[in-house]
Design a protein around this motif. Structure first.
Motif, mmCIF file in Angstrom:
data_model
loop_
_atom_site.group_PDB
_atom_site.id
_atom_site.type_symbol
_atom_site.label_atom_id
_atom_site.label_comp_id
_atom_site.label_asym_id
_atom_site.label_seq_id
_atom_site.Cartn_x
_atom_site.Cartn_y
_atom_site.Cartn_z
ATOM 1 N N CYS A 160 17.884 72.405 40.108
ATOM 2 C CA CYS A 160 16.631 73.110 40.382
ATOM 3 C C CYS A 160 15.843 73.324 39.097
ATOM 4 C CB CYS A 160 16.937 74.443 41.062
ATOM 5 S SG CYS A 160 15.474 75.362 41.582
ATOM 6 N N TRP A 161 16.523 73.738 38.036
ATOM 7 C CA TRP A 161 15.841 73.984 36.765
ATOM 8 C C TRP A 161 15.247 72.699 36.201
ATOM 9 C CZ3 TRP A 161 17.170 72.526 31.614
ATOM 10 C CH2 TRP A 161 16.367 73.125 30.634
ATOM 11 N N VAL A 162 16.032 71.608 36.245
ATOM 12 C CA VAL A 162 15.533 70.323 35.744
ATOM 13 C C VAL A 162 14.320 69.875 36.553
ATOM 14 C CG1 VAL A 162 16.073 67.862 35.513
ATOM 15 C CG2 VAL A 162 17.734 69.571 34.777
ATOM 16 N N ASP A 163 14.405 69.978 37.869
ATOM 17 C CA ASP A 163 13.301 69.549 38.725
ATOM 18 C C ASP A 163 12.024 70.329 38.443
ATOM 19 O OD1 ASP A 163 14.926 67.697 39.916
ATOM 20 O OD2 ASP A 163 15.283 68.859 41.739
ATOM 21 N N GLN A 164 12.149 71.621 38.181
ATOM 22 C CA GLN A 164 10.967 72.473 38.031
ATOM 23 C C GLN A 164 10.417 72.513 36.610
ATOM 24 O OE1 GLN A 164 11.781 76.375 39.600
ATOM 25 N NE2 GLN A 164 12.042 75.643 41.694
ATOM 26 N N HIS A 165 11.286 72.326 35.619
ATOM 27 C CA HIS A 165 10.844 72.533 34.237
ATOM 28 C C HIS A 165 10.855 71.268 33.378
ATOM 29 C CE1 HIS A 165 10.753 76.983 34.416
ATOM 30 N NE2 HIS A 165 11.716 76.815 35.313
ATOM 31 N N ILE A 166 11.597 70.227 33.784
ATOM 32 C CA ILE A 166 11.710 69.036 32.939
ATOM 33 C C ILE A 166 11.065 67.820 33.599
ATOM 34 C CG2 ILE A 166 13.295 67.481 31.737
ATOM 35 C CD1 ILE A 166 15.215 69.769 31.438
ATOM 36 N N THR A 167 11.537 67.466 34.789
ATOM 37 C CA THR A 167 10.965 66.283 35.437
ATOM 38 C C THR A 167 9.608 66.566 36.051
ATOM 39 O OG1 THR A 167 12.148 66.757 37.510
ATOM 40 C CG2 THR A 167 13.250 65.332 35.906
ATOM 41 N N HIS A 168 9.330 67.850 36.332
ATOM 42 C CA HIS A 168 8.024 68.230 36.876
ATOM 43 C C HIS A 168 7.538 69.500 36.176
ATOM 44 C CE1 HIS A 168 10.138 66.125 40.212
ATOM 45 N NE2 HIS A 168 8.975 65.518 40.321
ATOM 46 N N ALA A 169 6.239 69.622 36.039
ATOM 47 C CA ALA A 169 5.646 70.842 35.481
ATOM 48 C C ALA A 169 5.198 71.718 36.638
ATOM 49 C CB ALA A 169 4.463 70.509 34.583
#
Length: 230
Positions: A160-169
């Protein structure tokens, strides 16, 4: 499944049907990915233990914090890759899903092929304990399903963190950066599951890499479905 595909899963020299070739392709891919993640963790731990940061700065300074941020960001991305649900990806999730969908392709007959005597008896006992506790004669689909559920649960916050903060803004993110303990727990579970499924798909030990794992060099053989994770 088409007849030609079934034929491709047979060992013609012995008449023993073997697992599909794409399972081994996925196993090699996840082995390389997890070995890299664990190798990076070894390096980070060594640097952290020796306090070897930029310009010999003491641990806890800005440079060390910067390195830590880079390491954990990269580790989280790597973990996220291993639970990618896209069928076009070479993730651990894809391997476990395929094995759960076609469990009869991992038959005890194939697993034991070529073994004799006490070694065969030991392998048979290990197969039943690890993959076939209910004695189906092949992989119990509940085993990879339970392992996938454990892996998904352990990595949910990281994903969830990667999806929201790294792969997507994401404009309204609700996740927080996972603590180092969550990263380490996910890597430990990936290592344990890799040992387990390498043992099941390569019983003679012909795995393409020897990743670091919490159990050392001996294969981890959990008891019952999904026993490799919480």
């Amino acid at each position: 499944m088409p007849a030609d595909a079934l034929q491709g899963n047979n060992d013609d020299s012995a008449g023993v049907r073997r697992p599909p070739a794409d399972w081994f392709v996925l196993l090699e891919r996840v082995t390389a990915e997890i070995a890299a993640l664990l190798g990076n963790r070894r390096i980070w731990r060594d640097l952290h233990a020796r306090g070897a940061a930029l310009e010999s700065e003491a641990p806890g300074g800005p440079a060390t914090s910067w390195l830590a941020g880079l390491y954990y960001r990269d580790a989280a991305l790597g973990i996220r890759r291993m639970v990618d649900g896209d069928r076009r990806t070479g993730s651990f999730k894809q391997l476990l899903q395929k094995m759960a969908e076609e469990p009869k392709y991992l038959a005890e007959e194939w697993f034991l092929h070529g073994s004799t005597g006490p070694h065969r008896e030991d392998l048979a006992a290990a197969f039943r304990e690890t993959a076939d506790p209910q004695r189906f004669g092949h992989l119990n689909p509940a085993v990879p399903r339970a392992d996938l559920a454990a892996l998904s649960g352990r990595t949910a916050g990281i994903k969830c963190w990667v999806d929201q903060h790294i792969t997507h803004a994401q404009l309204d993110p609700h996740s927080t950066q996972p603590p180092p303990s969550d990263i380490d727990a996910a890597l430990d579970l990936l290592a344990a599951l890799l040992e387990k499924y390498t043992f099941l798909l390569r019983p003679n030990g012909a795995d393409p890499a020897q990743p670091e794992g919490p159990g050392g060099a001996e294969p981890i053989r959990p008891e019952g479905p999904g026993a490799a994770g919480d």
